[in-house]
Design an enzyme around this catalytic site. Structure first.
Site, mmCIF file in Angstrom:
data_model
loop_
_atom_site.group_PDB
_atom_site.id
_atom_site.type_symbol
_atom_site.label_atom_id
_atom_site.label_comp_id
_atom_site.label_asym_id
_atom_site.label_seq_id
_atom_site.Cartn_x
_atom_site.Cartn_y
_atom_site.Cartn_z
ATOM 1 N N CYS A 42 0.828 -1.214 0.000
ATOM 2 C CA CYS A 42 0.000 0.000 0.000
ATOM 3 C C CYS A 42 0.860 1.261 0.000
ATOM 4 O O CYS A 42 0.538 2.263 -0.665
ATOM 5 C CB CYS A 42 -0.945 -0.010 1.184
ATOM 6 S SG CYS A 42 -0.123 -0.112 2.792
ATOM 7 N N HIS A 85 -1.704 0.480 7.505
ATOM 8 C CA HIS A 85 -2.246 0.827 6.182
ATOM 9 C C HIS A 85 -1.961 2.300 5.875
ATOM 10 O O HIS A 85 -1.664 3.087 6.783
ATOM 11 C CB HIS A 85 -3.751 0.557 6.148
ATOM 12 C CG HIS A 85 -4.333 0.533 4.770
ATOM 13 N ND1 HIS A 85 -3.697 -0.051 3.699
ATOM 14 C CD2 HIS A 85 -5.512 1.027 4.264
ATOM 15 C CE1 HIS A 85 -4.442 0.063 2.619
ATOM 16 N NE2 HIS A 85 -5.549 0.718 2.949
ATOM 17 N N ASP A 138 -8.008 4.452 -1.898
ATOM 18 C CA ASP A 138 -7.443 3.317 -1.174
ATOM 19 C C ASP A 138 -6.801 2.362 -2.171
ATOM 20 O O ASP A 138 -7.452 1.914 -3.120
ATOM 21 C CB ASP A 138 -8.555 2.601 -0.396
ATOM 22 C CG ASP A 138 -8.007 1.607 0.614
ATOM 23 O OD1 ASP A 138 -6.844 1.175 0.474
ATOM 24 O OD2 ASP A 138 -8.747 1.259 1.554
#
Length: 636
Positions: A413, A549, A570
């Site tokens: 991520c 995250h 995201d």
């Protein structure tokens, strides 16, 4: 004439006194009249009384001196009938019934159990005591009243026994004084030369003893003194009471509590016995066994703790991708091999995709298979059509969305959000100057190489040591500091802002939303004019990091009721779902997944990385020098 210090018997000569001491006392069990000390030698008993009961000795000397003076005056007035004379009241009353008390009665009679008594007035703890030269006989029954066969005057002595003071057998006054002087000199000589052995200190006072048994008996005196409920010097060991109202006595050496004094005394004796045995290295077998079991249990516990820590460390390495299990390429190959084994991919397709992946990795350029373009343009069109409850909307510059792929799923991520940020910066002219950003969008292994190059320049050495200066070929997570390092290495002015604690109710961060709103709105304000309802700025997006995250902030909404919500991209959202945003029929439904209100962001800490321009070579060098201890701006 010499007098025995223990039983007060008068002997003819010194040789007779020595023989008397040897036969009557030294061969028998010696005991202290003030405490329960026994089983010691005569010199040790004298030294114990002279040190542990010194104050009582002085008091009793004065009392006996006054009694001796009275006896001498009585002898001069009636020397012929002294053996048959009956003393007047109250001495007759004291002599007729003498109640034998236990050791606690010593404290009750006003005598301090810790105060010493002279050796010249000691008595043996025997059931019978005789002073034949004085013509006195005292008989004692167990738990009964003693009877006195003669009627001389009685004075208080230790252990509740009353010493009967009668007239002497009429020796000359000079001989008496000589004997008394000689006796005192010999006693001082004995007391001034104690055995020089290992010293034991009392835990209650400053007394130091050369014998552990003397110390034990001395401590028992303290306990008796504390347990006595009567007398001016009596003190209760503890005022604590249990739930049933019973008084508890606390051990002075540990936290144990007992309901009676005898149990406490036995417990303290165990402490003293164990301490003495441990100092001498002679412990009982059961205690040695207990110590051995404790050592084995402690060793076993440490081994289990070490195994658990090693297991947790390996699991943590696996979670953060530091277990040497391969990086992007190896994970992508395993996923394709798994798809072939399940029949989801043909072998020919496997070889074709593997060749394309190897070509992309060799060039260092992302293959753009997970990229979605036109996201901000679709949002701008949607807010132009529908914005019923919205007062103001601010959007960042055009940004592409990059989702995770099979090669970086679960750990990529941070790299994908960096690619989103780069996609916006490469559309801005000021960031396309030479020696700034790469010409093409780098792949994940290439981003890892760029971060290692930034570490090699000396940027964020603390973060480099965390990864052991190695990212390539791993599945290690990256965060805000790694993004800052690679941007600084490419002369991009970046800033880290740390929202290190919640600033609102229920672990929310309203200050974070306020800061994001100011970031977009303040750059677009033009004097006192009211801002338009929809603004598409030229500002880069914001990199948002929290534990586990990271996401990218591309805009913020302000509702008519005053509430705000952030618009987030995201990397966990797939390319197929992002294409729903481009369809005008499904934009409204998908936009709800992008909106995040303060109640949705409840992590303990958030960090943002914001880009604010280009660095000059001098500014870059200055930042490199000051990045030894990288510090973020903290809010609040």
């Amino acid at each position: 004439m010499p007098v025995c210090d223990i039983c007060c018997e008068e002997l003819v000569s010194e040789s007779d006194l020595k023989t008397h001491l040897l036969l009557s006392h030294l061969e028998n069990v010696m005991s202290c009249p003030f405490c329960s000390l026994s089983g010691v030698s005569y010199d040790e008993l004298n030294f114990h009384i002279g040190t542990a009961h010194e104050e009582k000795e002085l008091d009793l000397q004065d009392t006996l001196a006054a009694d001796d003076s009275a006896a001498e005056s009585g002898q001069r007035s009636s020397a012929d009938s002294v053996q048959n004379q009956t003393y007047p009241s109250p001495f007759i009353t004291d002599a007729l019934t003498v109640k034998l008390e236990n050791s606690s009665a010593t404290c009750n009679s006003g005598l301090n159990p810790a105060s010493p008594l002279p050796a010249s007035h000691m008595f043996c703890q025997d059931n019978r005591m005789a002073a034949p030269n004085a013509g006195i006989a005292l008989t004692q029954d167990q738990g009964a009243t003693s009877s006195i066969k003669s009627s001389p005057r009685a004075t208080a002595t230790p252990k509740g026994i009353k010493k009967l003071v009668g007239p002497p057998p009429a020796p000359s006054m000079n001989n008496e004084k000589d004997n008394t002087t000689e006796h005192r000199k010999s006693k001082q000589k004995r007391l001034s030369s104690p055995n020089k052995e290992k010293l034991f200190s009392c835990p209650f006072c400053s007394l130091v003893c050369g014998d552990c048994f003397i110390l034990q008996e001395h401590v028992e005196l303290h306990l008796q003194h504390q347990a006595t409920s009567e007398g001016t010097s009596a003190q209760v060991c503890s005022s604590a009471r249990n739930e049933s109202g019973l008084q508890l006595y606390e051990c002075p050496m540990c936290s144990a509590a007992f309901v009676d004094n005898s149990s406490l005394q036995e417990h303290v004796e165990l402490h003293l016995d164990y301490g003495t045995a441990a100092a001498a290295g002679d412990l009982p077998e059961d205690i040695k066994l207990v110590q051995q079991l404790q050592e084995e249990e402690e060793k076993k516990r440490k081994e289990e703790e070490a195994k658990r820590e090693e297991k947790d460390f390996k699991q943590l390495q696996k979670v953060f991708g530091m277990d040497n299990s391969g990086g992007y390429r190896r994970q992508m190959e395993r996923n394709m091999e798994r798809a072939v084994s399940r029949g989801q991919m043909a072998p020919a397709e496997f070889h074709r995709k593997r060749a394309e992946m190897m070509e992309s990795l060799a060039s260092g350029v992302d293959d753009s298979r997970t990229r979605t373009m036109g996201v901000l343009e679709a949002l701008y069109e949607f807010y132009q059509r529908e914005a019923r409850d919205i007062a103001h909307v601010w959007l960042c510059a055009e940004t592409d969305h990059y989702s995770t792929s099979g090669g970086d799923k679960g750990w990529g991520c941070g790299y994908r959000n960096f690619q989103m940020l780069l996609s916006a910066l490469k559309r801005m002219e000021q960031y396309t100057a030479p020696n700034t950003l790469p010409d093409s969008l780098p792949s994940i292994p290439r981003v890892q190489a760029l971060i290692e190059a930034a570490w090699a320049e000396g940027i964020d050495p603390q973060g480099a040591s965390h990864f052991n200066k190695n990212l390539q070929g791993t599945r290690a997570w990256i965060g805000a500091t790694e993004i800052y390092a690679v941007l600084t290495a490419h002369r991009v002015r970046a800033r880290i802002v740390d929202f290190h604690q919640p600033t609102g109710p229920r672990n929310t961060h309203p200050r974070l939303f306020e800061w994001v709103k100011n970031y977009f709105s303040l750059h677009c304000s033009r004097g006192s004019r009211l801002p338009p309802r929809l603004v598409k700025t030229n500002l880069p997006p914001i990199y948002l990091q929290h534990h586990g995250h990271s996401r990218t902030i591309v805009g913020i909404e302000e509702r008519k009721n005053g509430s705000v919500c952030a618009l987030l991209l995201d990397p966990g959202c797939s390319s197929g779902d992002m294409k729903k945003l481009l369809n005008s029929n499904t934009t409204a439904a998908f936009l709800s997944r992008m909106r995040k209100f303060p109640g949705h962001l409840k992590h303990a800490q958030y960090q943002v990385v914001v880009v604010e321009g280009v660095l000059t070579p001098e500014e870059k060098q200055d930042r490199v020098l000051h990045s030894r201890m990288l510090r973020a701006e903290r809010i609040p």
